[in-house]
Design a protein around this motif. Structure first.
Motif: not given
Length: 193
Positions: A161-190
């Motif tokens: 499980r990965r929790n991404l926080e704090s959404i309300v205080m995040s920047s577009p750049e931070q969200r883009a980084e999180w989506l890259k992390e999601v790609e990596e996590l999904v790729g590792e798990m599957f």
């Protein structure tokens, strides 16, 4: 692999929506078969009527289809926001109706028999509470719920499980980084097979 992806967020175009679509894209590029449910968009009925609780109860065709998808999947990706230390009610209702006795687990004289043994799950959650405050004040109720109370109870041990926080205080750049992390996590798990 067959991977079931479940989104429990009320707004299309949300960051949770972007996470789910990113996960789907990674899974499909890796050659996995996917089934995707946006529970709000589909207007999934989360209410479990009393007469449908019993193991051999007659259940609606839609719920039967969800149960079959759960049972036939090799893995799961679940995406949702943290609401009061819990998933939104629609997602909790999906668990209540689909993780049924006889589908996800059974109870025998020896105890609980988990039917999700050998499968894997990735749960990605979002929250507004800073992580340090969440842990200090509440522990991590979503980790316990998904890892132990739901998937662990049903025999699944390969869990992340990965929790991404704090959404309300995040920047577009931070969200883009999180989506890259999601790609990596999904790729590792599957990984591609």
């Amino acid at each position: 692999m067959n991977v079931l992806v479940i989104l429990g967020h009320q707004r299309q175009g949300s960051f949770c929506d972007a996470i789910a679509k990113t996960a789907l894209s990674v899974l499909q590029r890796a050659g996995h078969r996917t089934v995707f449910h946006d529970l709000y968009a589909e207007r999934f009925d989360p209410i479990l009527p009393h007469e449908q609780i019993a193991k051999n109860a007659e259940i609606p065709p839609e719920i039967r289809r969800h149960c079959e998808e759960l049972a036939s999947a090799d893995g799961y990706v679940i995406v949702h926001p943290n609401w009061w230390g819990q998933p939104p009610a629609i997602l909790k209702g999906w668990v209540d109706r689909v993780f049924r006795q006889g589908v996800a687990y059974d109870i025998s004289a020896e105890g609980v028999v988990g039917y999700l043994k050998g499968k894997r799950a990735l749960v990605i959650t979002t929250s507004n509470t800073p992580r340090e405050d969440e842990l200090r004040l509440y522990g991590d109720p979503l980790e316990n719920l998904w890892k132990n109370c739901i998937f662990g109870f049903c025999g699944l041990e390969d869990f992340r499980r990965r929790n991404l926080e704090s959404i309300v205080m995040s920047s577009p750049e931070q969200r883009a980084e999180w989506l890259k992390e999601v790609e990596e996590l999904v790729g590792e798990m599957f990984p591609s097979g």
